[in-house]
Design a protein around this motif. Structure first.
Motif, PDB file in Angstrom:
ATOM      1  N   ASP A   1     -21.124   8.121  39.406  1.00 42.85           N
ATOM      2  CA  ASP A   1     -20.548   7.802  40.686  1.00 42.85           C
ATOM      3  C   ASP A   1     -19.191   6.976  40.187  1.00 42.85           C
ATOM      4  OD1 ASP A   1     -21.999   9.402  42.158  1.00 42.85           O
ATOM      5  OD2 ASP A   1     -23.412   7.840  42.568  1.00 42.85           O
ATOM      6  N   GLY A   2     -18.670   7.014  39.027  1.00 44.48           N
ATOM      7  CA  GLY A   2     -17.649   6.077  38.543  1.00 44.48           C
ATOM      8  C   GLY A   2     -17.810   4.657  38.221  1.00 44.48           C
ATOM      9  N   SER A   3     -19.295   4.530  37.982  1.00 43.76           N
ATOM     10  CA  SER A   3     -19.505   3.168  37.651  1.00 43.76           C
ATOM     11  C   SER A   3     -20.549   3.165  36.330  1.00 43.76           C
ATOM     12  CB  SER A   3     -20.171   2.384  38.894  1.00 43.76           C
ATOM     13  OG  SER A   3     -19.507   2.388  39.829  1.00 43.76           O
ATOM     14  N   ILE A   4     -20.489   1.903  35.710  1.00 42.34           N
ATOM     15  CA  ILE A   4     -21.425   1.705  34.694  1.00 42.34           C
ATOM     16  C   ILE A   4     -21.683   0.356  34.854  1.00 42.34           C
ATOM     17  CG2 ILE A   4     -20.795   3.342  33.206  1.00 42.34           C
ATOM     18  CD1 ILE A   4     -19.219   1.346  31.373  1.00 42.34           C
ATOM     19  N   VAL A   5     -22.815  -0.312  34.143  1.00 40.61           N
ATOM     20  CA  VAL A   5     -23.207  -1.555  34.207  1.00 40.61           C
ATOM     21  C   VAL A   5     -23.444  -2.174  32.880  1.00 40.61           C
ATOM     22  CG1 VAL A   5     -25.081  -3.208  35.212  1.00 40.61           C
ATOM     23  CG2 VAL A   5     -24.197  -1.332  36.436  1.00 40.61           C
ATOM     24  N   GLN A   6     -22.870  -3.122  32.479  1.00 40.98           N
ATOM     25  CA  GLN A   6     -23.030  -3.916  31.172  1.00 40.98           C
ATOM     26  C   GLN A   6     -23.983  -5.048  31.376  1.00 40.98           C
ATOM     27  OE1 GLN A   6     -19.371  -5.110  28.357  1.00 40.98           O
ATOM     28  NE2 GLN A   6     -19.952  -6.968  29.395  1.00 40.98           N
ATOM     29  N   GLU A   7     -24.722  -5.069  30.428  1.00 41.33           N
ATOM     30  CA  GLU A   7     -25.720  -6.373  30.271  1.00 41.33           C
ATOM     31  C   GLU A   7     -25.118  -7.206  28.987  1.00 41.33           C
ATOM     32  OE1 GLU A   7     -30.373  -7.621  29.027  1.00 41.33           O
ATOM     33  OE2 GLU A   7     -29.913  -5.728  29.109  1.00 41.33           O
ATOM     34  N   CYS A   8     -24.817  -8.568  29.288  1.00 39.57           N
ATOM     35  CA  CYS A   8     -24.297  -9.707  28.385  1.00 39.57           C
ATOM     36  C   CYS A   8     -24.942 -11.045  28.671  1.00 39.57           C
ATOM     37  CB  CYS A   8     -22.802  -9.412  28.357  1.00 39.57           C
ATOM     38  SG  CYS A   8     -22.104 -10.103  30.179  1.00 39.57           S
ATOM     39  N   GLY A   9     -24.529 -11.762  27.809  1.00 39.00           N
ATOM     40  CA  GLY A   9     -24.953 -13.276  28.058  1.00 39.00           C
ATOM     41  C   GLY A   9     -24.926 -13.850  29.255  1.00 39.00           C
ATOM     42  N   ALA A  10     -23.721 -13.369  30.212  1.00 40.52           N
ATOM     43  CA  ALA A  10     -23.698 -13.843  31.568  1.00 40.52           C
ATOM     44  C   ALA A  10     -24.410 -13.120  32.434  1.00 40.52           C
ATOM     45  CB  ALA A  10     -22.227 -13.902  31.757  1.00 40.52           C
TER      46      ALA A  10
ATOM     47  N   LYS B   1     -15.584   1.373  15.883  1.00 47.79           N
ATOM     48  CA  LYS B   1     -14.211   1.746  16.530  1.00 47.79           C
ATOM     49  C   LYS B   1     -13.487   0.269  16.721  1.00 47.79           C
ATOM     50  CE  LYS B   1     -15.460   5.493  19.447  1.00 47.79           C
ATOM     51  NZ  LYS B   1     -14.550   6.622  19.132  1.00 47.79           N
ATOM     52  N   GLN B   2     -12.216   0.365  16.238  1.00 50.80           N
ATOM     53  CA  GLN B   2     -11.199  -0.781  16.740  1.00 50.80           C
ATOM     54  C   GLN B   2     -10.212  -0.121  17.855  1.00 50.80           C
ATOM     55  OE1 GLN B   2      -9.795  -3.256  13.683  1.00 50.80           O
ATOM     56  NE2 GLN B   2      -7.948  -3.474  14.771  1.00 50.80           N
ATOM     57  N   VAL B   3     -10.449  -0.926  18.860  1.00 47.29           N
ATOM     58  CA  VAL B   3      -9.983  -0.601  20.141  1.00 47.29           C
ATOM     59  C   VAL B   3      -8.657  -1.545  20.667  1.00 47.29           C
ATOM     60  CG1 VAL B   3     -10.222   0.001  22.495  1.00 47.29           C
ATOM     61  CG2 VAL B   3     -12.124   0.510  20.964  1.00 47.29           C
ATOM     62  N   ASP B   4      -7.733  -0.892  21.149  1.00 46.91           N
ATOM     63  CA  ASP B   4      -6.488  -1.764  21.777  1.00 46.91           C
ATOM     64  C   ASP B   4      -6.558  -1.856  23.163  1.00 46.91           C
ATOM     65  OD1 ASP B   4      -4.784  -3.388  20.977  1.00 46.91           O
ATOM     66  OD2 ASP B   4      -3.119  -2.010  20.794  1.00 46.91           O
ATOM     67  N   VAL B   5      -7.151  -3.013  23.928  1.00 49.43           N
ATOM     68  CA  VAL B   5      -7.236  -3.173  25.177  1.00 49.43           C
ATOM     69  C   VAL B   5      -6.174  -3.756  25.972  1.00 49.43           C
ATOM     70  CG1 VAL B   5      -8.998  -4.085  26.839  1.00 49.43           C
ATOM     71  CG2 VAL B   5      -9.667  -3.576  24.453  1.00 49.43           C
TER      72      VAL B   5
ATOM     73  N   THR C   1     -15.555  -2.374  24.844  1.00 49.65           N
ATOM     74  CA  THR C   1     -16.620  -1.835  24.688  1.00 49.65           C
ATOM     75  C   THR C   1     -16.969  -0.618  25.515  1.00 49.65           C
ATOM     76  OG1 THR C   1     -17.457  -4.176  23.875  1.00 49.65           O
ATOM     77  CG2 THR C   1     -19.345  -2.223  24.233  1.00 49.65           C
ATOM     78  N   ALA C   2     -16.885  -0.605  26.813  1.00 52.80           N
ATOM     79  CA  ALA C   2     -17.035   0.445  27.659  1.00 52.80           C
ATOM     80  C   ALA C   2     -16.133   1.660  27.467  1.00 52.80           C
ATOM     81  CB  ALA C   2     -16.859  -0.113  29.191  1.00 52.80           C
ATOM     82  N   HIS C   3     -14.954   1.348  27.081  1.00 51.11           N
ATOM     83  CA  HIS C   3     -13.997   2.648  26.286  1.00 51.11           C
ATOM     84  C   HIS C   3     -14.627   3.342  25.263  1.00 51.11           C
ATOM     85  CE1 HIS C   3     -10.570   4.677  25.113  1.00 51.11           C
ATOM     86  NE2 HIS C   3     -10.819   4.048  23.929  1.00 51.11           N
ATOM     87  N   ALA C   4     -15.014   2.489  24.243  1.00 49.49           N
ATOM     88  CA  ALA C   4     -15.709   2.983  23.113  1.00 49.49           C
ATOM     89  C   ALA C   4     -16.914   3.836  23.342  1.00 49.49           C
ATOM     90  CB  ALA C   4     -15.824   1.862  22.247  1.00 49.49           C
ATOM     91  N   LEU C   5     -17.950   3.272  24.211  1.00 52.05           N
ATOM     92  CA  LEU C   5     -19.034   4.059  24.381  1.00 52.05           C
ATOM     93  C   LEU C   5     -18.760   5.444  25.119  1.00 52.05           C
ATOM     94  CD1 LEU C   5     -21.297   1.040  25.166  1.00 52.05           C
ATOM     95  CD2 LEU C   5     -21.465   2.455  22.952  1.00 52.05           C
TER      96      LEU C   5
ATOM     97  N   LEU D   1      -9.902  -5.203  19.430  1.00 48.91           N
ATOM     98  CA  LEU D   1     -11.337  -5.306  19.699  1.00 48.91           C
ATOM     99  C   LEU D   1     -12.261  -4.530  18.587  1.00 48.91           C
ATOM    100  CD1 LEU D   1     -13.858  -6.810  21.187  1.00 48.91           C
ATOM    101  CD2 LEU D   1     -13.922  -4.575  22.399  1.00 48.91           C
ATOM    102  N   ALA D   2     -13.115  -4.944  17.775  1.00 51.51           N
ATOM    103  CA  ALA D   2     -13.949  -4.393  17.004  1.00 51.51           C
ATOM    104  C   ALA D   2     -15.295  -4.060  17.688  1.00 51.51           C
ATOM    105  CB  ALA D   2     -14.147  -5.071  15.609  1.00 51.51           C
ATOM    106  N   VAL D   3     -15.578  -2.854  17.721  1.00 50.15           N
ATOM    107  CA  VAL D   3     -16.938  -2.534  18.404  1.00 50.15           C
ATOM    108  C   VAL D   3     -17.942  -1.871  17.269  1.00 50.15           C
ATOM    109  CG1 VAL D   3     -17.978  -1.152  20.190  1.00 50.15           C
ATOM    110  CG2 VAL D   3     -15.627  -1.919  20.380  1.00 50.15           C
TER     111      VAL D   3
END
Length: 282
Positions: A94-103, A5-9, A80-84, A20-22
């Protein structure tokens, strides 16, 4: 072949935000392939979704500029969250998600309106020395407000933040990009983000990261988050304000920044522009 997907953020209008390319499932890709794909898309960032390594996260993402990998970046986090979510590959709890990344783990909030906010990773703020401020002024070609000493704000991405007298002055900046590259490399910075006020509730932002292959980022989530962290470090709390970015590259980015004692939130909308599949074969 994985979905693409290519998403405009940070916009609700197609082609007016930060693209953004996802790559929706990068399990079969090597790090070199990811970097080559990011170089090919030639967007400020490309993300690669992977299974999480902890049950506390909904997914894991790796974030690449055309030249290097980043531990964290703002518009890739929201895009990325939008695309997924749009693809049904994850769902909010409950209106929340959690992303794992390098940080590490990043908490995101999904509003009923569809906008997405992320909690900025805890920043590390280091004021610049006078000689570095002098060279930054030379590279930007404008006066910097030294009453709010420019600082290196590390939120995973490492942004040098500088306050300029007002929003009009921000829009008039014509940076000397080779000098910025030298300055950023010396300080091991991702780039420089400058801001100035239209009003007490509205700022204008520009982000330059030529050392990462991005002369001017159209709309930068981590840069805006670093601005909010910089403002907070000067004693501002319990405040929400609007940020606009992208006018000089014909974009209309809009973000909401919220500062509290506990955290900083960076929010905005996203919209999908392109869908397809990625052929990553040799």
């Amino acid at each position: 072949m994985p979905a693409f997907k290519q998403v405009d953020v940070f916009t609700s209008k197609r082609f007016k935000g930060n693209p953004l390319a996802v790559i929706m499932d990068a399990s079969g890709l090597s790090s070199d392939q990811m970097q080559n794909i990011a170089n090919w898309t030639n967007l400020s960032e490309t993300t690669f979704v992977l299974p999480p390594t902890t049950d506390r996260a909904d997914y894991r993402v790796r974030i690449f500029t055309p030249q290097s990998e980043l531990p964290f970046a703002g518009h890739p986090t929201i895009g990325t969250a939008h695309a997924l979510l749009e693809s049904g590959l994850i769902s909010a709890k409950d209106g929340s998600i959690v992303q794992e990344c390098g940080a590490g783990l990043v908490n995101l909030t999904i509003a009923n309106s569809g906008s997405i906010s992320f909690e900025l990773p805890r920043p590390t703020i280091t004021p610049l020395e006078e000689k570095d401020i002098d060279s930054l002024e030379g590279a930007l070609g404008c006066k910097i407000d030294r009453n709010l000493r420019p600082s290196l704000v590390d939120v995973g991405a490492r942004w040098i933040i500088a306050h300029i007298v007002d929003a009009e002055a921000v829009l008039s900046i014509e940076p000397k990009l080779p000098e910025l590259v030298k300055h950023n490399k010396q300080l091991k910075a991702t780039g420089v983000t400058v801001y100035g006020e239209w009003s007490k509730d509205h700022i204008e932002v520009r982000s330059f990261a030529p050392a990462c292959g991005v002369d001017e980022d159209p709309v930068c989530g981590s840069g805006n988050g670093a601005v909010a962290a910089f403002i907070k470090s000067h004693g501002v709390l319990d405040r929400a304000f609007e940020s606009s970015q992208g006018k000089m590259v014909r974009r209309e980015g809009e973000l909401k920044l919220t500062i509290s004692e506990e955290k900083i939130l960076v929010g905005g909308n996203a919209i999908t522009c392109i869908e397809g599949t990625l052929n990553a074969g040799q």
